[in-house]
Design a protein around this motif. Structure first.
Motif, PDB file in Angstrom:
ATOM      1  N   VAL A  25       0.853  -1.191   0.000  1.00 39.80           N
ATOM      2  CA  VAL A  25       0.000   0.000   0.000  1.00 39.80           C
ATOM      3  C   VAL A  25       0.890   1.244   0.000  1.00 39.80           C
ATOM      4  O   VAL A  25       1.819   1.352   0.793  1.00 39.80           O
ATOM      5  N   HIS A  26       0.592   2.151  -0.905  1.00 34.51           N
ATOM      6  CA  HIS A  26       1.358   3.389  -1.013  1.00 34.51           C
ATOM      7  C   HIS A  26       0.547   4.539  -0.438  1.00 34.51           C
ATOM      8  O   HIS A  26      -0.676   4.492  -0.400  1.00 34.51           O
ATOM      9  N   SER A  27       1.238   5.562  -0.009  1.00 36.95           N
ATOM     10  CA  SER A  27       0.521   6.713   0.541  1.00 36.95           C
ATOM     11  C   SER A  27      -0.288   7.377  -0.567  1.00 36.95           C
ATOM     12  O   SER A  27       0.053   7.316  -1.741  1.00 36.95           O
ATOM     13  N   ARG A  28      -1.351   8.027  -0.156  1.00 35.30           N
ATOM     14  CA  ARG A  28      -2.208   8.699  -1.130  1.00 35.30           C
ATOM     15  C   ARG A  28      -2.831   9.924  -0.486  1.00 35.30           C
ATOM     16  O   ARG A  28      -2.943  10.023   0.738  1.00 35.30           O
ATOM     17  N   SER A  29      -3.225  10.805  -1.333  1.00 33.68           N
ATOM     18  CA  SER A  29      -3.881  12.024  -0.896  1.00 33.68           C
ATOM     19  C   SER A  29      -5.181  12.157  -1.682  1.00 33.68           C
ATOM     20  O   SER A  29      -5.185  12.037  -2.912  1.00 33.68           O
ATOM     21  N   ILE A  30      -6.269  12.354  -0.963  1.00 33.76           N
ATOM     22  CA  ILE A  30      -7.569  12.456  -1.617  1.00 33.76           C
ATOM     23  C   ILE A  30      -8.119  13.861  -1.426  1.00 33.76           C
ATOM     24  O   ILE A  30      -8.193  14.357  -0.302  1.00 33.76           O
ATOM     25  N   GLU A  31      -8.458  14.487  -2.527  1.00 41.00           N
ATOM     26  CA  GLU A  31      -9.099  15.798  -2.493  1.00 41.00           C
ATOM     27  C   GLU A  31     -10.478  15.654  -3.105  1.00 41.00           C
ATOM     28  O   GLU A  31     -10.642  15.033  -4.145  1.00 41.00           O
ATOM     29  N   ARG A  32     -11.448  16.240  -2.457  1.00 37.95           N
ATOM     30  CA  ARG A  32     -12.819  16.154  -2.944  1.00 37.95           C
ATOM     31  C   ARG A  32     -13.208  17.474  -3.590  1.00 37.95           C
ATOM     32  O   ARG A  32     -13.073  18.543  -2.987  1.00 37.95           O
ATOM     33  N   HIS A  33     -13.688  17.381  -4.828  1.00 37.34           N
ATOM     34  CA  HIS A  33     -14.173  18.550  -5.558  1.00 37.34           C
ATOM     35  C   HIS A  33     -15.624  18.279  -5.960  1.00 37.34           C
ATOM     36  O   HIS A  33     -15.896  17.354  -6.716  1.00 37.34           O
ATOM     37  N   VAL A  34     -16.534  19.055  -5.438  1.00 37.72           N
ATOM     38  CA  VAL A  34     -17.951  18.898  -5.761  1.00 37.72           C
ATOM     39  C   VAL A  34     -18.283  19.846  -6.910  1.00 37.72           C
ATOM     40  O   VAL A  34     -18.099  21.057  -6.809  1.00 37.72           O
ATOM     41  N   VAL A  35     -18.754  19.252  -7.999  1.00 39.90           N
ATOM     42  CA  VAL A  35     -19.098  20.027  -9.188  1.00 39.90           C
ATOM     43  C   VAL A  35     -20.619  20.031  -9.314  1.00 39.90           C
ATOM     44  O   VAL A  35     -21.237  18.960  -9.379  1.00 39.90           O
TER      45      VAL A  35
END
Length: 140
Positions: free
Chosen positions: A82-92
Motif C-alpha cells: 500500500v502506497h501513501s495517497r492524498s484524496i481531495e474532494r471537488h464537488v461540481v
C-alpha cells in the motif's frame, strides 16, 4: 457431460459482491451443488463485500462460503504493498440539462420504487440514495 460438474474442484469468483439474487455466480454455484457427490471449494474475492451484515451474509449463503478472511491497508501481509495517497474532494454542481435528465429519471423510477415498497420488496428510502445494487437485489 451430464456430470461435468464433478470435475470442478475450485471456483474462483472475482467481484464476489455481485453474487446476489439470481446472478450468474449464484446460478453456477447452485448448479455445481446440484451435482451428486460433488465436492468443490469457492474462493470469493471482493474489495467491497457489503455495507452491512445482511449483505455479507447474503454472499456467504449464495456462494456457500464457510470462512471469511478480511484484509485492510494495515494488515501485515498487505501493508507493504500500500502506497501513501492524498484524496481531495471537488464537488461540481450539475448543469441545467443534467438536472432536468435526473429529475425525469427520478419521476420514472419513483413509480417502480413505489411498487417495490407496496410489495414489501424494498423499504421506503430517499430516492436519490438508492444504489444500483439495492435495485438489483430487489428484482428477485
Amino acid at each position: 457431460a451430464e456430470y461435468m460438474g464433478l470435475e470442478v474442484r475450485c471456483v474462483i469468483v472475482d467481484e464476489a459482491h455481485k453474487a446476489v439474487g439470481n446472478h450468474a455466480y449464484c446460478q453456477v454455484i447452485q448448479t455445481l451443488d446440484d451435482c451428486p457427490d460433488n465436492a468443490f471449494r469457492v474462493l470469493a474475492l471482493s474489495a467491497t463485500p457489503g455495507s452491512d451484515l445482511n449483505s455479507v451474509q447474503s454472499l456467504v449463503t449464495n456462494l456457500q462460503l464457510s470462512r471469511i478472511e478480511i484484509r485492510t491497508e494495515e494488515s501485515i501481509d498487505t501493508s507493504s504493498y500500500v502506497h501513501s495517497r492524498s484524496i481531495e474532494r471537488h464537488v461540481v454542481p450539475l448543469g441545467e440539462c443534467i438536472t432536468r435528465l435526473r429529475d425525469l429519471y427520478l419521476s420514472v423510477v419513483s413509480g417502480v420504487m413505489q411498487r417495490l415498497i407496496n410489495n414489501q420488496a424494498m423499504y421506503p428510502k430517499e430516492l436519490l440514495s438508492i444504489s444500483k445494487f439495492e435495485l438489483l437485489r430487489c428484482r428477485d
